[in-house]
Design a protein around this motif. Structure first.
Motif, PDB file in Angstrom:
ATOM      1  N   LYS A  68       0.830  -1.198   0.000  1.00  0.00           N
ATOM      2  CA  LYS A  68       0.000   0.000   0.000  1.00  0.00           C
ATOM      3  C   LYS A  68       0.872   1.258   0.000  1.00  0.00           C
ATOM      4  O   LYS A  68       0.662   2.182  -0.775  1.00  0.00           O
ATOM      5  CB  LYS A  68      -0.919  -0.011   1.234  1.00  0.00           C
ATOM      6  N   GLU A  69       1.870   1.263   0.857  1.00  0.00           N
ATOM      7  CA  GLU A  69       2.758   2.428   0.926  1.00  0.00           C
ATOM      8  C   GLU A  69       3.578   2.577  -0.352  1.00  0.00           C
ATOM      9  O   GLU A  69       3.765   3.686  -0.858  1.00  0.00           O
ATOM     10  CB  GLU A  69       3.676   2.339   2.138  1.00  0.00           C
ATOM     11  N   ALA A  70       4.045   1.459  -0.900  1.00  0.00           N
ATOM     12  CA  ALA A  70       4.846   1.511  -2.126  1.00  0.00           C
ATOM     13  C   ALA A  70       4.039   2.031  -3.304  1.00  0.00           C
ATOM     14  O   ALA A  70       4.601   2.626  -4.234  1.00  0.00           O
ATOM     15  CB  ALA A  70       5.413   0.129  -2.442  1.00  0.00           C
ATOM     16  N   SER A  71       2.724   1.840  -3.264  1.00  0.00           N
ATOM     17  CA  SER A  71       1.883   2.317  -4.363  1.00  0.00           C
ATOM     18  C   SER A  71       1.446   3.770  -4.176  1.00  0.00           C
ATOM     19  O   SER A  71       0.671   4.294  -4.960  1.00  0.00           O
ATOM     20  CB  SER A  71       0.658   1.415  -4.523  1.00  0.00           C
ATOM     21  N   GLY A  72       1.969   4.420  -3.137  1.00  0.00           N
ATOM     22  CA  GLY A  72       1.720   5.843  -2.959  1.00  0.00           C
ATOM     23  C   GLY A  72       0.766   6.211  -1.842  1.00  0.00           C
ATOM     24  O   GLY A  72       0.600   7.390  -1.542  1.00  0.00           O
TER      25      GLY A  72
END
Length: 96
Positions: free
Chosen positions: A53-57
């Motif tokens: 989730k964090e890696a996708s922004g």
């Protein structure tokens, strides 16, 4: 909360594995280590979901609860590694 619960379940299963091995019940010890691995896998899946989730922004808030949850997972992983070694030591001692 899933991280904390699964980390705690893994650690508890590791302790039960050590106690079983100490009594010479290696079948139960192996099952408890397997249970610990399954709990750690569930925790890892939750953690990976948050990382994705964090890696996708999507920003993930870092709270004291999140730090506590990560601490539980790290300790459970370390405990699992050590429990496996303790069970193996008991197995070797009992075979002599």
């Amino acid at each position: 909360m899933g991280l904390i619960m699964n980390g705690g379940d893994a650690k508890s299963s590791c302790m039960e594995a050590i106690y079983a091995a100490k009594e010479g019940n290696f079948e139960e010890a192996d099952q408890k280590l397997k249970d610990a691995d399954e709990a750690l896998n569930r925790a890892h899946n939750s953690q990976t979901s948050m990382l994705t989730k964090e890696a996708s922004g999507d920003k993930v808030d870092i709270t004291l609860l999140m730090v506590h949850a990560q601490d539980h997972i790290m300790n459970a992983i370390t405990f699992r590694d050590l429990a496996g070694e303790v069970v193996d030591i008991h197995r070797k001692i009992s075979s002599k």
